[in-house]
Design a protein around this motif. Sequence first.
Motif, PDB file in Angstrom:
ATOM      1  N   ARG A  66       0.835  -1.204   0.000  1.00 38.09           N
ATOM      2  CA  ARG A  66       0.000   0.000   0.000  1.00 38.09           C
ATOM      3  C   ARG A  66       0.873   1.259   0.000  1.00 38.09           C
ATOM      4  NH1 ARG A  66      -5.666   0.945   2.449  1.00 38.09           N
ATOM      5  NH2 ARG A  66      -5.882   3.087   1.799  1.00 38.09           N
ATOM      6  N   ALA A  67       1.951   1.237   0.785  1.00 40.06           N
ATOM      7  CA  ALA A  67       2.875   2.381   0.812  1.00 40.06           C
ATOM      8  C   ALA A  67       3.524   2.576  -0.562  1.00 40.06           C
ATOM      9  CB  ALA A  67       3.929   2.179   1.884  1.00 40.06           C
ATOM     10  N   ASP A  68       3.933   1.492  -1.209  1.00 40.62           N
ATOM     11  CA  ASP A  68       4.512   1.584  -2.555  1.00 40.62           C
ATOM     12  C   ASP A  68       3.513   2.177  -3.536  1.00 40.62           C
ATOM     13  OD1 ASP A  68       6.896   0.526  -1.698  1.00 40.62           O
ATOM     14  OD2 ASP A  68       6.487  -1.504  -2.448  1.00 40.62           O
ATOM     15  N   PHE A  69       2.264   1.741  -3.424  1.00 37.56           N
ATOM     16  CA  PHE A  69       1.219   2.244  -4.318  1.00 37.56           C
ATOM     17  C   PHE A  69       0.987   3.737  -4.088  1.00 37.56           C
ATOM     18  CE2 PHE A  69      -3.286   3.110  -5.199  1.00 37.56           C
ATOM     19  CZ  PHE A  69      -3.306   2.815  -6.554  1.00 37.56           C
ATOM     20  N   ASP A  70       0.937   4.163  -2.809  1.00 36.24           N
ATOM     21  CA  ASP A  70       0.746   5.584  -2.504  1.00 36.24           C
ATOM     22  C   ASP A  70       1.906   6.412  -3.032  1.00 36.24           C
ATOM     23  OD1 ASP A  70      -1.668   5.055  -1.275  1.00 36.24           O
ATOM     24  OD2 ASP A  70      -0.840   5.068   0.771  1.00 36.24           O
ATOM     25  N   ASN A  71       3.134   5.911  -2.889  1.00 42.84           N
ATOM     26  CA  ASN A  71       4.307   6.626  -3.404  1.00 42.84           C
ATOM     27  C   ASN A  71       4.259   6.750  -4.923  1.00 42.84           C
ATOM     28  OD1 ASN A  71       5.381   6.995  -0.868  1.00 42.84           O
ATOM     29  ND2 ASN A  71       6.652   5.161  -0.969  1.00 42.84           N
ATOM     30  N   MET A  72       3.845   5.679  -5.595  1.00 44.64           N
ATOM     31  CA  MET A  72       3.741   5.714  -7.059  1.00 44.64           C
ATOM     32  C   MET A  72       2.683   6.740  -7.482  1.00 44.64           C
ATOM     33  SD  MET A  72       2.682   2.723  -9.753  1.00 44.64           S
ATOM     34  CE  MET A  72       1.001   2.754  -9.169  1.00 44.64           C
ATOM     35  N   ARG A  73       1.548   6.747  -6.787  1.00 45.94           N
ATOM     36  CA  ARG A  73       0.481   7.690  -7.123  1.00 45.94           C
ATOM     37  C   ARG A  73       0.957   9.133  -6.911  1.00 45.94           C
ATOM     38  NH1 ARG A  73      -4.206   7.564  -3.420  1.00 45.94           N
ATOM     39  NH2 ARG A  73      -3.884   5.334  -3.566  1.00 45.94           N
ATOM     40  N   ARG A  74       1.696   9.377  -5.820  1.00 50.29           N
ATOM     41  CA  ARG A  74       2.216  10.709  -5.534  1.00 50.29           C
ATOM     42  C   ARG A  74       3.209  11.144  -6.616  1.00 50.29           C
ATOM     43  NH1 ARG A  74       4.478   9.688  -0.829  1.00 50.29           N
ATOM     44  NH2 ARG A  74       2.446   9.384   0.100  1.00 50.29           N
ATOM     45  N   ARG A  75       4.087  10.228  -7.048  1.00 50.40           N
ATOM     46  CA  ARG A  75       5.052  10.558  -8.118  1.00 50.40           C
ATOM     47  C   ARG A  75       4.335  10.893  -9.423  1.00 50.40           C
ATOM     48  NH1 ARG A  75       8.169   6.415  -5.868  1.00 50.40           N
ATOM     49  NH2 ARG A  75       7.262   4.923  -7.312  1.00 50.40           N
ATOM     50  N   GLN A  76       3.304  10.124  -9.740  1.00 47.43           N
ATOM     51  CA  GLN A  76       2.556  10.397 -10.967  1.00 47.43           C
ATOM     52  C   GLN A  76       1.876  11.761 -10.892  1.00 47.43           C
ATOM     53  OE1 GLN A  76      -0.025   6.992 -11.349  1.00 47.43           O
ATOM     54  NE2 GLN A  76       1.440   5.898 -12.649  1.00 47.43           N
ATOM     55  N   GLN A  77       1.349  12.108  -9.711  1.00 49.90           N
ATOM     56  CA  GLN A  77       0.703  13.411  -9.538  1.00 49.90           C
ATOM     57  C   GLN A  77       1.717  14.540  -9.723  1.00 49.90           C
ATOM     58  OE1 GLN A  77      -2.456  14.158  -9.243  1.00 49.90           O
ATOM     59  NE2 GLN A  77      -2.116  16.333  -8.971  1.00 49.90           N
ATOM     60  N   LEU A  78       2.904  14.372  -9.154  1.00 48.38           N
ATOM     61  CA  LEU A  78       3.950  15.391  -9.324  1.00 48.38           C
ATOM     62  C   LEU A  78       4.370  15.510 -10.780  1.00 48.38           C
ATOM     63  CD1 LEU A  78       6.184  14.691  -6.194  1.00 48.38           C
ATOM     64  CD2 LEU A  78       4.639  16.626  -6.555  1.00 48.38           C
ATOM     65  N   ASP A  79       4.467  14.389 -11.474  1.00 48.49           N
ATOM     66  CA  ASP A  79       4.817  14.412 -12.903  1.00 48.49           C
ATOM     67  C   ASP A  79       3.752  15.140 -13.714  1.00 48.49           C
ATOM     68  OD1 ASP A  79       7.125  13.028 -12.336  1.00 48.49           O
ATOM     69  OD2 ASP A  79       6.367  11.088 -13.068  1.00 48.49           O
ATOM     70  N   ARG A  80       2.471  14.874 -13.395  1.00 42.74           N
ATOM     71  CA  ARG A  80       1.384  15.561 -14.112  1.00 42.74           C
ATOM     72  C   ARG A  80       1.421  17.061 -13.852  1.00 42.74           C
ATOM     73  NH1 ARG A  80      -1.777  10.971 -12.834  1.00 42.74           N
ATOM     74  NH2 ARG A  80      -2.470  11.945 -10.907  1.00 42.74           N
ATOM     75  N   GLU A  81       1.669  17.441 -12.586  1.00 45.70           N
ATOM     76  CA  GLU A  81       1.730  18.869 -12.255  1.00 45.70           C
ATOM     77  C   GLU A  81       2.890  19.544 -12.976  1.00 45.70           C
ATOM     78  OE1 GLU A  81       1.917  19.031  -7.998  1.00 45.70           O
ATOM     79  OE2 GLU A  81      -0.161  18.379  -7.766  1.00 45.70           O
ATOM     80  N   ALA A  82       4.049  18.881 -13.031  1.00 45.18           N
ATOM     81  CA  ALA A  82       5.203  19.457 -13.734  1.00 45.18           C
ATOM     82  C   ALA A  82       4.912  19.580 -15.224  1.00 45.18           C
ATOM     83  CB  ALA A  82       6.442  18.604 -13.502  1.00 45.18           C
ATOM     84  N   ALA A  83       4.270  18.572 -15.796  1.00 43.45           N
ATOM     85  CA  ALA A  83       3.934  18.627 -17.225  1.00 43.45           C
ATOM     86  C   ALA A  83       2.975  19.779 -17.502  1.00 43.45           C
ATOM     87  CB  ALA A  83       3.323  17.306 -17.682  1.00 43.45           C
ATOM     88  N   GLU A  84       2.028  20.003 -16.610  1.00 42.74           N
ATOM     89  CA  GLU A  84       1.075  21.104 -16.779  1.00 42.74           C
ATOM     90  C   GLU A  84       1.785  22.453 -16.594  1.00 42.74           C
ATOM     91  OE1 GLU A  84      -2.255  23.368 -17.423  1.00 42.74           O
ATOM     92  OE2 GLU A  84      -1.980  21.242 -17.823  1.00 42.74           O
ATOM     93  N   LYS A  85       2.651  22.513 -15.591  1.00 46.53           N
ATOM     94  CA  LYS A  85       3.336  23.761 -15.276  1.00 46.53           C
ATOM     95  C   LYS A  85       4.252  24.204 -16.420  1.00 46.53           C
ATOM     96  CE  LYS A  85       6.214  25.718 -11.579  1.00 46.53           C
ATOM     97  NZ  LYS A  85       6.873  25.442 -10.301  1.00 46.53           N
ATOM     98  N   TYR A  86       4.924  23.239 -17.059  1.00 48.01           N
ATOM     99  CA  TYR A  86       5.895  23.572 -18.097  1.00 48.01           C
ATOM    100  C   TYR A  86       5.414  23.178 -19.498  1.00 48.01           C
ATOM    101  CZ  TYR A  86       8.807  24.079 -13.974  1.00 48.01           C
ATOM    102  OH  TYR A  86       9.300  24.465 -12.757  1.00 48.01           O
ATOM    103  N   ARG A  87       4.125  23.113 -19.702  1.00 53.82           N
ATOM    104  CA  ARG A  87       3.575  22.661 -20.983  1.00 53.82           C
ATOM    105  C   ARG A  87       3.986  23.553 -22.143  1.00 53.82           C
ATOM    106  NH1 ARG A  87      -0.212  25.828 -18.841  1.00 53.82           N
ATOM    107  NH2 ARG A  87      -1.485  27.097 -20.178  1.00 53.82           N
TER     108      ARG A  87
END
Length: 193
Positions: A66-87
């Motif tokens: 569950r911790a691994d899954f939460d970490n993966m979800r958090r990383r994906q969210q950060l990646d999406r935010e960075a992609a949006e920020k620097y689109r």
Amino acid sequence: MTETTENKDLVQEQQDVQADTTAENVEQAEVQEETAELSIEEQYEAKLAELQAKLEDEENRHLRLRADFDNMRRRQQLDREAAEKYRAQSLLSDLLPVLDNFERALQVETTSEEAASIIKGIDMVYRSLIEATEKEGLQVIKAEGEPFDPNVHQAVMQEQDSEKETGIVLRELQKGYLLKDRVLRPTMVSVNE
């Protein structure tokens, strides 16, 4: 005589083997008796302890997954935010030479009224382009009179000015730009020795 000695040795070996076998049989019988002596209640307790240990292992495994899954979800969210920020990074990087050319065109001295009206039109287009890029987060890096910062400045030459401190930017040779907090192009500068 040798035959008698050999016979005695053989008899002795057989007796030793029988004694070892008997000892092993006694040990096995004792283990079986101990197991048989365990009451049904003790057997259940042993089985219960074993199952509790397995359950604890599975719970720990579940928590790690569950911790691994939460970490993966958090990383994906950060990646999406960075992609949006620097689109707009790619587009703005391609527009930087256009901005440079507009600035060069605006520096041309005009003598006729026709040329002045063309320069005025170029200035209007340039300003609207600057406004659009600023809305996307493009910022000019300040350079002249600032201390040299290798993170945002690129020193291409050194000059001497005794009135200013060492390491101060004397001239800006080409504008540098930031996209939000990321350097798109460092400012080319001349630095005081």
